[in-house]
Design a protein around this motif. Sequence first.
Motif, PDB file in Angstrom:
ATOM      1  N   ALA A  95      22.306 -37.741 -32.465  1.00 28.61           N
ATOM      2  CA  ALA A  95      21.253 -38.073 -33.425  1.00 28.61           C
ATOM      3  C   ALA A  95      21.568 -37.481 -34.806  1.00 28.61           C
ATOM      4  CB  ALA A  95      19.906 -37.565 -32.928  1.00 28.61           C
ATOM      5  N   VAL A  96      22.054 -36.255 -34.829  1.00 28.76           N
ATOM      6  CA  VAL A  96      22.416 -35.625 -36.109  1.00 28.76           C
ATOM      7  C   VAL A  96      23.568 -36.387 -36.764  1.00 28.76           C
ATOM      8  CG1 VAL A  96      23.418 -33.537 -37.134  1.00 28.76           C
ATOM      9  CG2 VAL A  96      21.526 -33.349 -35.541  1.00 28.76           C
ATOM     10  N   CYS A  97      24.556 -36.774 -35.968  1.00 35.91           N
ATOM     11  CA  CYS A  97      25.690 -37.543 -36.512  1.00 35.91           C
ATOM     12  C   CYS A  97      25.229 -38.891 -37.054  1.00 35.91           C
ATOM     13  CB  CYS A  97      26.758 -37.748 -35.444  1.00 35.91           C
ATOM     14  SG  CYS A  97      27.646 -36.253 -35.031  1.00 35.91           S
ATOM     15  N   GLY A 148      21.149 -34.748 -28.968  1.00 41.49           N
ATOM     16  CA  GLY A 148      20.801 -34.183 -30.270  1.00 41.49           C
ATOM     17  C   GLY A 148      21.959 -34.245 -31.250  1.00 41.49           C
ATOM     18  N   PHE A 149      23.169 -33.947 -30.771  1.00 46.63           N
ATOM     19  CA  PHE A 149      24.350 -34.020 -31.632  1.00 46.63           C
ATOM     20  C   PHE A 149      24.589 -35.453 -32.096  1.00 46.63           C
ATOM     21  CE2 PHE A 149      28.997 -34.408 -32.156  1.00 46.63           C
ATOM     22  CZ  PHE A 149      29.159 -33.518 -33.210  1.00 46.63           C
ATOM     23  N   ARG A 182      22.219 -39.655 -38.155  1.00 47.73           N
ATOM     24  CA  ARG A 182      21.443 -39.406 -39.385  1.00 47.73           C
ATOM     25  C   ARG A 182      22.364 -39.144 -40.560  1.00 47.73           C
ATOM     26  NH1 ARG A 182      17.786 -37.579 -42.645  1.00 47.73           N
ATOM     27  NH2 ARG A 182      16.954 -35.566 -42.999  1.00 47.73           N
ATOM     28  N   TYR A 183      23.388 -38.331 -40.349  1.00 49.62           N
ATOM     29  CA  TYR A 183      24.350 -38.044 -41.411  1.00 49.62           C
ATOM     30  C   TYR A 183      25.045 -39.321 -41.861  1.00 49.62           C
ATOM     31  CZ  TYR A 183      28.417 -36.231 -43.826  1.00 49.62           C
ATOM     32  OH  TYR A 183      29.379 -35.993 -44.763  1.00 49.62           O
TER      33      TYR A 183
END
Length: 161
Positions: A103-105, A100-101, A107-108
């Motif tokens: 994926a967030v990175c 999840g981390f 996306r950012y």
Amino acid sequence: MAQTAGVKPMAIAGRVASERERCLGMTDVERAWRKQWLKDQVLSANEPVHVEEYWKERTNPIRRFYRKPLDVLFAKLTPVLGAERASICRYLTGKFALIGFAAVCARYYFMYNGNDWTKKGGWRTIRTKPMVLPGQPGFPYKSERCIDADYADRGFKKATI
């Protein structure tokens, strides 16, 4: 480091480890030795023993730091879930949190570091032409780009400067 720390492993079971060897015949000394060896293989009720100091000496302080939150959480959940189920849940929770981390990175990064006319770097994403077959609405497909200058503008015409 290798499990044996560079020393060649030695089988302590000896000749009687194989059932075929035992069927060939065993002396009384070998029979007594095998009986004792089988007794030694049975673990006591207290084993395996978790020695906290030994674990701390073997693990990296950074690893202990990032594992601490889930260790504390699942130490409280172990009586409820059971030791084996809690360890599986702890492992999966950690892996899903890392995914999840990541994926967030990602996306950012793609949101704020795209390749446009203001910078040289960044990943350039290009949309392909949609497949429109005869008989479907929108056939023949016409691009939104009107003139040849629209093809390499990389967002320049949308700029507000």
